[in-house]
Design a protein around this motif. Structure first.
Motif, PDB file in Angstrom:
ATOM      1  N   GLY A   1       7.210   8.832 -21.578  1.00 32.95           N
ATOM      2  CA  GLY A   1       6.435   9.919 -20.614  1.00 32.95           C
ATOM      3  C   GLY A   1       7.492  11.109 -20.134  1.00 32.95           C
ATOM      4  O   GLY A   1       6.989  11.951 -19.594  1.00 32.95           O
ATOM      5  N   ARG A   2       8.529  11.103 -20.698  1.00 33.96           N
ATOM      6  CA  ARG A   2       9.576  12.100 -20.403  1.00 33.96           C
ATOM      7  C   ARG A   2       9.256  13.341 -21.213  1.00 33.96           C
ATOM      8  O   ARG A   2      10.176  13.766 -21.937  1.00 33.96           O
ATOM      9  CB  ARG A   2      10.887  11.721 -20.023  1.00 33.96           C
ATOM     10  N   ILE A   3       8.064  14.146 -21.181  1.00 29.71           N
ATOM     11  CA  ILE A   3       7.772  15.102 -22.258  1.00 29.71           C
ATOM     12  C   ILE A   3       8.691  16.237 -22.101  1.00 29.71           C
ATOM     13  O   ILE A   3       9.072  16.593 -23.401  1.00 29.71           O
ATOM     14  CB  ILE A   3       6.289  15.299 -21.963  1.00 29.71           C
ATOM     15  N   SER A   4       9.075  16.773 -21.204  1.00 30.08           N
ATOM     16  CA  SER A   4       9.640  18.050 -21.259  1.00 30.08           C
ATOM     17  C   SER A   4      11.221  17.915 -21.915  1.00 30.08           C
ATOM     18  O   SER A   4      11.593  18.664 -22.565  1.00 30.08           O
ATOM     19  CB  SER A   4       9.903  18.773 -19.870  1.00 30.08           C
TER      20      SER A   4
ATOM     21  N   SER B   1      -1.428  -0.736 -24.120  1.00 27.97           N
ATOM     22  CA  SER B   1      -2.343   0.609 -24.599  1.00 27.97           C
ATOM     23  C   SER B   1      -3.682   0.260 -25.194  1.00 27.97           C
ATOM     24  O   SER B   1      -4.695   0.856 -25.152  1.00 27.97           O
ATOM     25  CB  SER B   1      -1.429   1.505 -25.614  1.00 27.97           C
ATOM     26  N   SER B   2      -3.327  -0.966 -25.996  1.00 30.44           N
ATOM     27  CA  SER B   2      -4.595  -1.433 -26.560  1.00 30.44           C
ATOM     28  C   SER B   2      -5.628  -1.948 -25.961  1.00 30.44           C
ATOM     29  O   SER B   2      -6.632  -1.663 -25.869  1.00 30.44           O
ATOM     30  CB  SER B   2      -4.326  -2.393 -27.694  1.00 30.44           C
ATOM     31  N   ARG B   3      -5.347  -2.723 -24.378  1.00 30.91           N
ATOM     32  CA  ARG B   3      -6.022  -2.914 -23.578  1.00 30.91           C
ATOM     33  C   ARG B   3      -6.714  -1.914 -22.697  1.00 30.91           C
ATOM     34  O   ARG B   3      -7.750  -1.927 -22.451  1.00 30.91           O
ATOM     35  CB  ARG B   3      -5.266  -3.707 -22.460  1.00 30.91           C
ATOM     36  N   ALA B   4      -5.988  -0.591 -22.783  1.00 35.22           N
ATOM     37  CA  ALA B   4      -6.571   0.588 -22.087  1.00 35.22           C
ATOM     38  C   ALA B   4      -7.755   1.101 -23.234  1.00 35.22           C
ATOM     39  O   ALA B   4      -8.719   1.498 -22.527  1.00 35.22           O
ATOM     40  CB  ALA B   4      -5.396   1.646 -22.050  1.00 35.22           C
ATOM     41  N   HIS B   5      -7.386   1.217 -24.244  1.00 42.75           N
ATOM     42  CA  HIS B   5      -8.629   1.627 -25.140  1.00 42.75           C
ATOM     43  C   HIS B   5      -9.793   0.719 -25.090  1.00 42.75           C
ATOM     44  O   HIS B   5     -10.840   1.190 -25.175  1.00 42.75           O
ATOM     45  CB  HIS B   5      -8.321   1.437 -26.742  1.00 42.75           C
ATOM     46  N   LEU B   6      -9.502  -0.847 -25.001  1.00 46.49           N
ATOM     47  CA  LEU B   6     -10.628  -1.715 -24.893  1.00 46.49           C
ATOM     48  C   LEU B   6     -11.253  -1.465 -23.520  1.00 46.49           C
ATOM     49  O   LEU B   6     -12.679  -1.558 -23.556  1.00 46.49           O
ATOM     50  CB  LEU B   6     -10.155  -2.690 -25.076  1.00 46.49           C
ATOM     51  N   ALA B   7     -10.676  -1.198 -22.515  1.00 53.71           N
ATOM     52  CA  ALA B   7     -11.122  -0.837 -21.132  1.00 53.71           C
ATOM     53  C   ALA B   7     -12.328   0.352 -21.247  1.00 53.71           C
ATOM     54  O   ALA B   7     -13.496   0.273 -20.671  1.00 53.71           O
ATOM     55  CB  ALA B   7     -10.041  -0.786 -20.074  1.00 53.71           C
ATOM     56  N   ASN B   8     -11.703   1.476 -22.001  1.00 56.43           N
ATOM     57  CA  ASN B   8     -12.797   2.628 -22.023  1.00 56.43           C
ATOM     58  C   ASN B   8     -14.000   2.407 -22.813  1.00 56.43           C
ATOM     59  O   ASN B   8     -14.790   2.865 -22.659  1.00 56.43           O
ATOM     60  CB  ASN B   8     -11.755   3.701 -22.929  1.00 56.43           C
ATOM     61  N   ALA B   9     -13.683   1.575 -24.000  1.00 63.88           N
ATOM     62  CA  ALA B   9     -14.844   1.042 -24.898  1.00 63.88           C
ATOM     63  C   ALA B   9     -15.797   0.213 -24.054  1.00 63.88           C
ATOM     64  O   ALA B   9     -17.002   0.613 -24.036  1.00 63.88           O
ATOM     65  CB  ALA B   9     -14.472   0.118 -26.118  1.00 63.88           C
TER      66      ALA B   9
ATOM     67  N   ASP C   1       0.336  -2.872 -14.954  1.00 62.60           N
ATOM     68  CA  ASP C   1       1.311  -3.304 -15.931  1.00 62.60           C
ATOM     69  C   ASP C   1       1.956  -1.984 -16.348  1.00 62.60           C
ATOM     70  O   ASP C   1       3.278  -1.997 -16.539  1.00 62.60           O
ATOM     71  CB  ASP C   1       0.804  -3.474 -17.326  1.00 62.60           C
ATOM     72  N   ARG C   2       1.386  -0.706 -16.469  1.00 61.69           N
ATOM     73  CA  ARG C   2       2.364   0.355 -16.601  1.00 61.69           C
ATOM     74  C   ARG C   2       3.185   0.947 -15.703  1.00 61.69           C
ATOM     75  O   ARG C   2       4.334   1.411 -15.854  1.00 61.69           O
ATOM     76  CB  ARG C   2       1.150   1.783 -17.096  1.00 61.69           C
ATOM     77  N   ARG C   3       2.667   0.533 -14.584  1.00 54.13           N
ATOM     78  CA  ARG C   3       3.645   0.960 -13.216  1.00 54.13           C
ATOM     79  C   ARG C   3       5.010   0.046 -13.279  1.00 54.13           C
ATOM     80  O   ARG C   3       5.932   0.495 -12.946  1.00 54.13           O
ATOM     81  CB  ARG C   3       2.982   0.903 -11.811  1.00 54.13           C
ATOM     82  N   ARG C   4       4.879  -1.162 -13.771  1.00 56.76           N
ATOM     83  CA  ARG C   4       5.977  -1.967 -13.931  1.00 56.76           C
ATOM     84  C   ARG C   4       6.859  -1.736 -14.978  1.00 56.76           C
ATOM     85  O   ARG C   4       7.828  -1.672 -15.069  1.00 56.76           O
ATOM     86  CB  ARG C   4       5.474  -3.477 -14.126  1.00 56.76           C
ATOM     87  N   LEU C   5       6.176  -0.955 -16.182  1.00 61.41           N
ATOM     88  CA  LEU C   5       6.826  -0.498 -17.482  1.00 61.41           C
ATOM     89  C   LEU C   5       7.495   0.588 -17.306  1.00 61.41           C
ATOM     90  O   LEU C   5       8.507   0.970 -17.864  1.00 61.41           O
ATOM     91  CB  LEU C   5       6.003  -0.767 -18.679  1.00 61.41           C
TER      92      LEU C   5
ATOM     93  N   HIS D   1       4.965   8.886 -15.104  1.00 65.16           N
ATOM     94  CA  HIS D   1       4.490   8.907 -16.615  1.00 65.16           C
ATOM     95  C   HIS D   1       3.241   9.634 -16.738  1.00 65.16           C
ATOM     96  O   HIS D   1       2.132   9.164 -16.261  1.00 65.16           O
ATOM     97  CB  HIS D   1       4.637   7.543 -17.304  1.00 65.16           C
ATOM     98  N   PRO D   2       2.983  10.535 -17.331  1.00 61.65           N
ATOM     99  CA  PRO D   2       1.609  11.329 -17.703  1.00 61.65           C
ATOM    100  C   PRO D   2       0.569  10.268 -17.959  1.00 61.65           C
ATOM    101  O   PRO D   2      -0.530  10.669 -17.536  1.00 61.65           O
ATOM    102  CB  PRO D   2       2.040  12.125 -18.936  1.00 61.65           C
ATOM    103  N   GLU D   3       0.783   9.309 -18.778  1.00 61.89           N
ATOM    104  CA  GLU D   3      -0.376   8.476 -19.252  1.00 61.89           C
ATOM    105  C   GLU D   3      -0.601   7.483 -17.996  1.00 61.89           C
ATOM    106  O   GLU D   3      -1.963   7.205 -17.837  1.00 61.89           O
ATOM    107  CB  GLU D   3       0.000   7.493 -20.368  1.00 61.89           C
ATOM    108  N   THR D   4       0.314   7.101 -17.438  1.00 60.52           N
ATOM    109  CA  THR D   4      -0.052   6.345 -16.142  1.00 60.52           C
ATOM    110  C   THR D   4      -0.828   7.127 -14.999  1.00 60.52           C
ATOM    111  O   THR D   4      -1.702   6.408 -14.732  1.00 60.52           O
ATOM    112  CB  THR D   4       1.436   5.864 -15.666  1.00 60.52           C
ATOM    113  N   VAL D   5      -0.395   8.287 -14.960  1.00 60.02           N
ATOM    114  CA  VAL D   5      -1.019   9.212 -13.948  1.00 60.02           C
ATOM    115  C   VAL D   5      -2.400   9.295 -14.322  1.00 60.02           C
ATOM    116  O   VAL D   5      -3.388   9.211 -13.657  1.00 60.02           O
ATOM    117  CB  VAL D   5      -0.403  10.567 -13.815  1.00 60.02           C
ATOM    118  N   LYS D   6      -2.783   9.456 -15.858  1.00 57.43           N
ATOM    119  CA  LYS D   6      -4.107  10.154 -16.295  1.00 57.43           C
ATOM    120  C   LYS D   6      -4.967   8.548 -16.172  1.00 57.43           C
ATOM    121  O   LYS D   6      -6.112   8.684 -15.720  1.00 57.43           O
ATOM    122  CB  LYS D   6      -4.016  10.393 -17.712  1.00 57.43           C
ATOM    123  N   MET D   7      -4.503   7.305 -16.225  1.00 50.05           N
ATOM    124  CA  MET D   7      -5.269   6.104 -16.302  1.00 50.05           C
ATOM    125  C   MET D   7      -5.537   5.796 -14.764  1.00 50.05           C
ATOM    126  O   MET D   7      -6.722   5.125 -14.603  1.00 50.05           O
ATOM    127  CB  MET D   7      -4.373   5.210 -17.194  1.00 50.05           C
TER     128      MET D   7
END
Length: 737
Positions: free
Chosen positions: A526-529, A678-686, A706-710, A715-721
């Protein structure tokens, strides 16, 4: 759809138990001790360790017991070459697939091996696992078969080791040479079976004693006498002459276990005879090469490889040294010399054993190696290494059994000629190929240990600044990244890039690879820049030094695309990827599939959903065909297709894809791996979009935790979720009011 599989037929044999020697010499005293221990453990798993020196017949005895177990109604026999820990995992994984153990899918060797151990613990089937030639008791500690229901299982191990941990809770059975009566009976039985009773001249007992009552030495002697029509007394005189010569030429440390000289003397007598038989002059170089491979077996196809044939031509001794032209040495002659060595009892050549068709006894191999002139060692090792490399499939997944056998043969080569392997660059690179194979097999724990050891050895032998050391460190980082240990990977890659720039310069290919890999890890974290800056520099460097048509340059652009998504440059990513894809041809090229996979993701993000679905469905079909339905890259594509379905308001189809996808990721890499999360995140959205809101919220709560531990909290994805989770919770509360 896949066709339904055939019902599993019992009994099953996994691995390659040696064929029982004929005639087989019964060993009443040893068998009595084995049966006595077995009867004492009739209701629990019995683990017996047959311990003895080399050449005393441990493996033949274990093989006899294995075949008897099958005849007696045992449902499953698994024969494992336990000299190398990685091979134990590979054989267990193969067994898991054979018995259709729950959770075994052929993509993660260690997960499949664990599934097999679980199957052993719970099955009602009768089973026998043989761990032949245990070489590292400490590494084997976590892989002994477990207790099973109702005492249905049995474990046999053979070893030359005396480590106390081998016998902790296991029954030890000491195996020594034949008794005098057994040795004479074996020798006479071999001669009688061959119709050569005329070779018995009353010196059988003296010959057996001189050979140390050692089954392996007696086997070599019998084969020689039968093939050369030599009586026992004459063989005894030849043997004694050869034995005295060996005292002069063998290294001082040879035969430390008390059997080396008997085996070496008998072996050299047989080898002398074979060297003079058709195809003349090939027996010695062929056996020397075989002696550097895994005694448990290597593929016959090795003897069709160019490097091996060139070695045989260069080292073949003509019938008469005055001949000005060497005889033809091609695949037919190589095949013939294997049959010749088989006929003299020096090797076993049996196509029934598949990729382990050609094998020999470990003590025969050691005796053969100890008589190789020092000037020939390097050429032998180089030919062996190049032959193994030539056999290696481009994708291990296309032939996982062959890849496992090649890994064990590489380990054997490195173990018996370590210094020579490291001194020869071509041979040394085979060690790197083996490490990559472990990663491809999903054996991440084994791969960590392997790459850590290889990195340490490379630094010590070649220097910390050598390019091979730097590449080994980079591969260790890749092993960390593949298992989701992104922080560890980044720390190693940052150090590695600095070292590459200092030692090799900014233009060296190893430096360019190190920079690209670091950029990918930054993006995953998530260190995009930082990722964008590093990857754009990597692409510019490759364009400048390699050109725009080089595959490495195109790979840099593909790696850049996810960074462009995060900074609002998705259309730019699409144009770049479409241009690359237009120049790509074969769909079975892994890089081509990666380009199309990332392009499909880009279409989805640009709301070009129908294009994304069409392309992603093609990618999944190609990956299933090329890599298998449960390969991590196939699972990733399936998850992305589900995300496309959600964009197209097809939530039920998305859930149908995602629920097994989550289960597969969890089984393959564990619940904390980033891809699993990530796959669990997709399933939650579904779930949320399908109206199953409470399930969606509950699942997304675990994902965010889990993402906050990892990853870092930023991290942009963690903030978004996390923001999505808060929104869902507010909407759910308002609906309940």
């Amino acid at each position: 759809m896949q066709a339904p599989s055939e019902p599993l037929q019992w009994p099953q044999v996994v691995g390659s138990p040696p064929t029982t020697a004929l005639p087989f010499q019964e060993r009443a005293e040893v068998r009595e001790r084995i049966e006595r221990e077995r009867n004492r453990h009739a209701t629990v798993v019995l683990t017996q360790v047959l311990r003895g020196g080399g050449g005393v017949g441990k493996s033949q005895l274990a093989a006899k017991l294995a075949w008897e177990a099958l005849d007696g109604g045992t449902d499953l026999v698994v024969w494992v070459n336990a000299a190398y820990p990685g091979q134990v995992v590979a054989e267990y994984a193969a067994a898991a697939r054979r018995v259709e153990a729950r959770g075994a899918d052929g993509q993660d060797a260690e997960a499949d091996a664990r599934a097999f151990l679980n199957w052993l613990a719970g099955t009602q089937r009768r089973w026998l696992v043989v761990l032949d030639d245990v070489g590292d008791p400490e590494a084997l500690a976590g892989w002994w078969p477990p207790a099973s229901l109702q005492g249905r299982g049995r474990v046999l191990a053979t070893t030359r080791r005396r480590d106390a941990e081998l016998f902790d809770g296991r029954a030890k059975v000491e195996v020594e040479g034949y008794t005098s009566a057994e040795a004479v009976a074996y020798l006479e039985g071999r001669l009688t079976k061959a119709g050569a009773d005329h070779l018995r001249d009353g010196t059988q007992a003296e010959l057996a004693t001189t050979l140390g009552l050692l089954p392996l030495a007696l086997s070599h002697a019998a084969a020689y006498m039968i093939n050369e029509d030599v009586g026992c007394g004459q063989y005894l005189r030849l043997f004694q002459d050869r034995h005295r010569l060996l005292d002069e030429v063998l290294p001082a440390g040879a035969g430390r276990d008390g059997h080396g000289r008997q085996v070496a003397a008998a072996l050299l007598l047989s080898l002398d005879a074979a060297q003079g038989a058709e195809p003349v002059g090939l027996a010695v170089p062929a056996l020397r090469l075989i002696a550097h491979l895994d005694p448990a077996g290597h593929p016959r196809d090795l003897w069709r490889c160019g490097a091996v044939l060139r070695y045989l031509r260069a080292h073949r001794e003509p019938r008469r040294r005055l001949l000005w032209r060497r005889p033809t040495t091609g695949p037919e002659q190589a095949r013939a010399v294997l049959r010749l060595l088989h006929r003299y009892g020096l090797i076993t050549d049996d196509s029934a054993h598949g990729p382990r068709a050609v094998r020999l006894h470990a003590l025969t191999a050691r005796a053969a190696r100890e008589t190789v002139p020092g000037r020939d060692v390097s050429a032998t090792v180089r030919a062996t290494a190049e032959g193994l490399e030539e056999l290696w499939p481009e994708l291990d997944q296309t032939d996982p059994d062959l890849a496992a056998v090649l890994r064990s043969n590489t380990s054997a080569l490195a173990a018996c000629a370590e210094d020579t392997v490291w001194a020869d660059e071509d041979a040394r690179l085979l060690l790197w190929r083996t490490g990559k194979s472990l990663l491809d097999a999903g054996a991440f724990t084994t791969a960590f240990v392997y790459w850590e050891d290889l990195t340490e050895q490379a630094g010590r032998r070649l220097g910390q600044g050598d390019r091979h050391t730097l590449l080994a460190r980079n591969n260790l980082a890749s092993a960390y990244g593949a298992a989701g240990r992104v922080k560890d990977a980044i720390a190693l890659q940052e150090r590695g890039l600095a070292d590459c720039e200092q030692e090799l310069g900014s233009r060296h290919r190893a430096t360019l690879i190190a920079r690209a890999n670091l950029g990918v890890s930054y993006q995953q974290a998530g260190r995009i820049s930082e990722a964008l800056a590093v990857l754009e520099q990597a692409a510019a460097d490759r364009e400048r030094h390699l050109g725009t048509g080089h595959p490495d340059f195109e790979n840099s652009l593909v790696n850049l695309a996810p960074c462009y998504w995060h900074v609002g440059r998705t259309d730019e990513a699409i144009q770049m990827l479409e241009r690359i894809n237009k120049g790509r041809g074969r769909a079975d090229d892994p890089n081509t599939l990666t380009v199309r996979y990332v392009l499909a993701q880009s279409y989805q993000l640009a709301r070009r959903t129908h294009e994304a679905i069409r392309l992603m469905e093609r990618v999944i079909a190609d990956r299933e065909r090329q890599l298998g339905p449960d390969h991590p890259e196939t699972l990733a594509a399936r998850g992305s297709l589900a995300a496309c379905y959600l964009e197209d308001e097809r939530s039920r189809e998305a859930i149908t894809l995602l629920e097994p996808n989550v289960a597969d990721w969890t089984r393959l890499h564990g619940p904390q791996h980033p891809s699993t999360v990530s796959s669990r995140a997709h399933l939650a959205n579904a779930y949320w979009k399908a109206g199953r809101r409470a399930e969606g919220i509950g699942l997304l709560e675990t994902v965010v935790a889990d993402r906050r531990r990892l990853f870092p909290p930023s991290h942009p994805e963690t903030v978004k979720m996390a923001a999505t989770l808060r929104q869902w919770q507010r909407e759910h509360r308002s609906r309940r009011r």
